[in-house]
Design an enzyme around this catalytic site. Structure first.
Site, PDB file in Angstrom:
ATOM      1  CB  SER A 259      -0.951  -0.009   1.199  1.00  0.00           C
ATOM      2  OG  SER A 259      -0.220  -0.066   2.409  1.00  0.00           O
TER       3      SER A 259
ATOM      4  CG  ASP B 251       1.195  -4.195   9.561  1.00  0.00           C
ATOM      5  OD1 ASP B 251       1.110  -3.427  10.530  1.00  0.00           O
ATOM      6  OD2 ASP B 251       0.966  -5.418   9.624  1.00  0.00           O
TER       7      ASP B 251
ATOM      8  CG  ASP C 293       3.515  -4.844   3.129  1.00  0.00           C
ATOM      9  OD1 ASP C 293       3.526  -5.577   4.130  1.00  0.00           O
ATOM     10  OD2 ASP C 293       2.476  -4.538   2.511  1.00  0.00           O
TER      11      ASP C 293
ATOM     12  CG  ASP D 277       4.358  -6.884   8.233  1.00  0.00           C
ATOM     13  OD1 ASP D 277       4.485  -6.698   9.461  1.00  0.00           O
ATOM     14  OD2 ASP D 277       3.318  -7.306   7.712  1.00  0.00           O
TER      15      ASP D 277
ATOM     16  CE  LYS E 260      -4.936  -0.112   1.166  1.00  0.00           C
ATOM     17  NZ  LYS E 260      -4.298  -1.382   1.603  1.00  0.00           N
TER      18      LYS E 260
ATOM     19  CE1 TYR F 178      -5.570  -5.163   4.049  1.00  0.00           C
ATOM     20  CE2 TYR F 178      -6.912  -3.952   2.472  1.00  0.00           C
ATOM     21  CZ  TYR F 178      -5.671  -4.301   2.975  1.00  0.00           C
ATOM     22  OH  TYR F 178      -4.529  -3.802   2.400  1.00  0.00           O
TER      23      TYR F 178
END
Length: 570
Positions: free
Chosen positions: A69, A80, A82, A134, A195, A204
């Site tokens: 995202s 989070d 990524d 993450d 989203k 989700y």
């Protein structure tokens, strides 16, 4: 070919402006933690330990890539981020989960640090300056990683193991989506909307069998390809109307812009011969193409299709009747939708151990769902997308056993009174996950009692989680038990939900239970008549050497007086 190349009308643009304002009101923000310097320092230390010269160690480099995202430009507050740690060939994955993890642990701004090296895509999860991150890992076959490195080159995948390929593909897929989208600003706004809608409707979560961020992005990107000149509001309207009628399991694929090897690779029908078991296949556009939705089950598919249909009708009213866009983002009704639920309770004796144990249990919930789908008289097993965690103080074995079964009679850590002595209390960490059980209405005129035997799904799930090589029965517990909607704890209900649950089936007001009601005396372990007791930590007994405390068996549910809730049918 595009379905329509029509440009947006004045009404379409006005609707898009109203949508943009609604999204701003939701407080979506873009945040990112900067880890690049730490990665370079990590690679430098490993190189020195492997007897590389000072100059070579400095030149080895290392780089952080973002994907998901944040890279797509649709990151929201609290989501989070990524990230991918790319290192040269002389740095091993074991170094990442030892040295890099130690470096992160020493940083005061890093909290809730946990490593999941055995995951399908190994990852380190943490909060860095209160930003959830993450961090995945990929080791390339290069002697150094320059800052100018571009992961789009297919040759970088040569001789990589599967885990590194999956990690690298996160970034490659994100970049390919952006390359294939005809109108990036409209795509980003539409994806933000979708989203947010999916999060509010509790669908989700790739881990729980719904769709994750990359799958939602690919769906929106495909609709953008079909309507290349449309504004965000029109894309959203078409998005829901297309998806609830999509001929699943026909796969969704992004169409390449130019001719070439990519087009042959993506559209080759032989690619999907092994994907027949996927319920809602959405195929990634970057080589090697993969199904991003392999966790979807019959139940989660039915829930999503129902949500698509409802959203399509609502967005049509928003566009035509000009009702507020905020109507699209109402909270889900999961905890008032069903009369029966399963509780899956994971417990541990330390925070660090619980982060690993609860993460393992959460990642296996979908296996319990697929087994529940085979139970007679059960239409649908609907998992909630997140668990509810708390830290509990207890003094006796009985209090610990109650806490391990979701009955909290002692104050939590935050509620502990100053007069309580720490020496007299112990700590338990728990995470509770819920699965809603949809039961069909009894046929007209039928008076027969019906039973749902949930023993076998429970037993198989317990075997799965306890087969984990790090499972320790002395410090970890797992409980699976049935709970009625009237006994749901207060922390899972908001004010609106609590008002709904105050009315019984007859319409009379009843009190809302804040904890599970007192249960009958728990029986010992028994394999007779197909009943297996729940498992709680062996450490729950106060005297060493005494038998492990056990829980009440999971009952078969009498559904003779149950009416079917309004839920999608499988």
């Amino acid at each position: 070919m595009p379905i329509s190349e029509a440009h947006p009308t004045k009404d379409d643009l006005e609707s898009t402006d109203r949508l943009l304002q609604t999204l701003k009101d939701q407080g979506l923000e873009i945040v990112l933690g900067k880890l690049d310097k730490m990665v370079k320092e990590f690679v430098y230390r490993v190189c020195l330990r492997r007897n590389h010269s000072e100059s070579l160690a400095r030149e080895a480099g290392g780089k952080i890539f973002t994907f998901g995202s944040y890279r797509l430009g649709v990151h929201g507050s609290g989501t989070d981020i990524d990230t991918l740690c790319v290192v040269p060939r002389h740095v091993e994955r074991e170094d990442f989960f030892e040295d890099m993890q130690d470096m992160l642990r020493q940083r005061p701004e890093v909290t809730e640090l946990t490593a999941v090296p055995d995951a399908f895509t190994p990852v380190i999860k943490m909060n860095f300056s209160d930003i959830p991150i993450d961090l995945t890992f990929a080791r390339l076959g290069l002697s150094s990683i320059p800052d100018s490195l571009d992961l789009a080159d297919d040759s970088l995948l040569r001789n990589l193991d599967d885990r590194c390929i999956r990690s690298v593909n996160g970034s490659r897929v994100t970049d390919e989506i952006l390359r294939l989208v005809p109108n990036i600003p409209a795509f980003r706004m539409a994806l933000r909307c979708v989203k947010l809608w999916a999060q509010r409707r509790a669908i989700y979560s790739n881990m729980m069998g719904f769709l994750g961020g990359v799958a939602w992005a690919m769906l929106v990107a495909r609709v953008c390809q079909l309507y290349p000149n449309a504004c965000a509001a029109t894309i959203i309207s078409r998005f829901f109307s297309i998806l609830h009628q999509w001929p699943w399991p026909q796969p969704v694929l992004l169409k390449p812009i130019e001719e070439g090897p990519l087009q042959v690779r993506v559209w080759n029908p032989k690619l999907y011969a092994a994907d027949r078991g996927h319920k809602m296949p959405i195929i990634t556009p970057a080589y090697p193409s993969m199904c991003a939705t392999h966790n979807v089950t019959d139940s989660t598919k039915a829930v999503m299709l129902s949500e698509f249909k409802e959203a399509a009708e609502l967005v049509n009213r928003i566009m035509v009747e000009r009702i507020p866009w905020s109507a699209l983002f109402t909270k889900d009704d999961f905890f008032t939708r069903y009369r029966h639920y399963l509780q899956v309770i994971a417990s541990s004796d330390t925070e660090e151990r619980h982060l690993r144990w609860s993460g393992l249990v959460e990642s296996r919930i979908r296996h319990l769902v697929t087994r529940l789908e085979r139970v007679e008289n059960l239409v649908l097993a609907h998992p909630y997308i997140k668990g509810f965690s708390k830290v509990i103080k207890y003094r006796t074995a009985a209090e610990k056993e109650d806490a391990a079964h979701g009955t909290v009679k002692t104050p939590s850590v935050d509620q502990e009174s100053p007069s309580d002595s720490p020496a007299e209390t112990n700590t338990m960490h728990t995470s509770i996950y819920y699965i809603g059980l949809c039961i069909p209405a009894r046929e007209a005129g039928s008076t027969a009692h019906r039973k749902m035997d949930l023993f076998r799904p429970k037993e198989e799930f317990m075997e799965i989680v306890k087969s984990w090589d790090k499972y320790d029965p002395q410090s970890m517990g797992i409980v699976v038990q049935h709970i009625r909607s009237s006994a749901l704890p207060a922390e899972v209900l908001d004010d609106a939900d609590q008002k709904k649950t105050k009315r019984s089936k007859s319409g009379k007001k009843t009190a809302v239970d804040t904890t599970r009601p007192p249960s009958k005396k728990r029986r010992g372990s028994s394999s007779q008549n197909g009943v297996l007791p729940d498992v709680v930590p062996a450490a729950s007994v106060e005297t060493p050497g005494t038998p492990t405390a056990t829980a009440s068996p999971l009952p078969t549910i009498d559904v003779s007086a149950t009416t079917a809730p309004i839920v999608p049918q499988v």
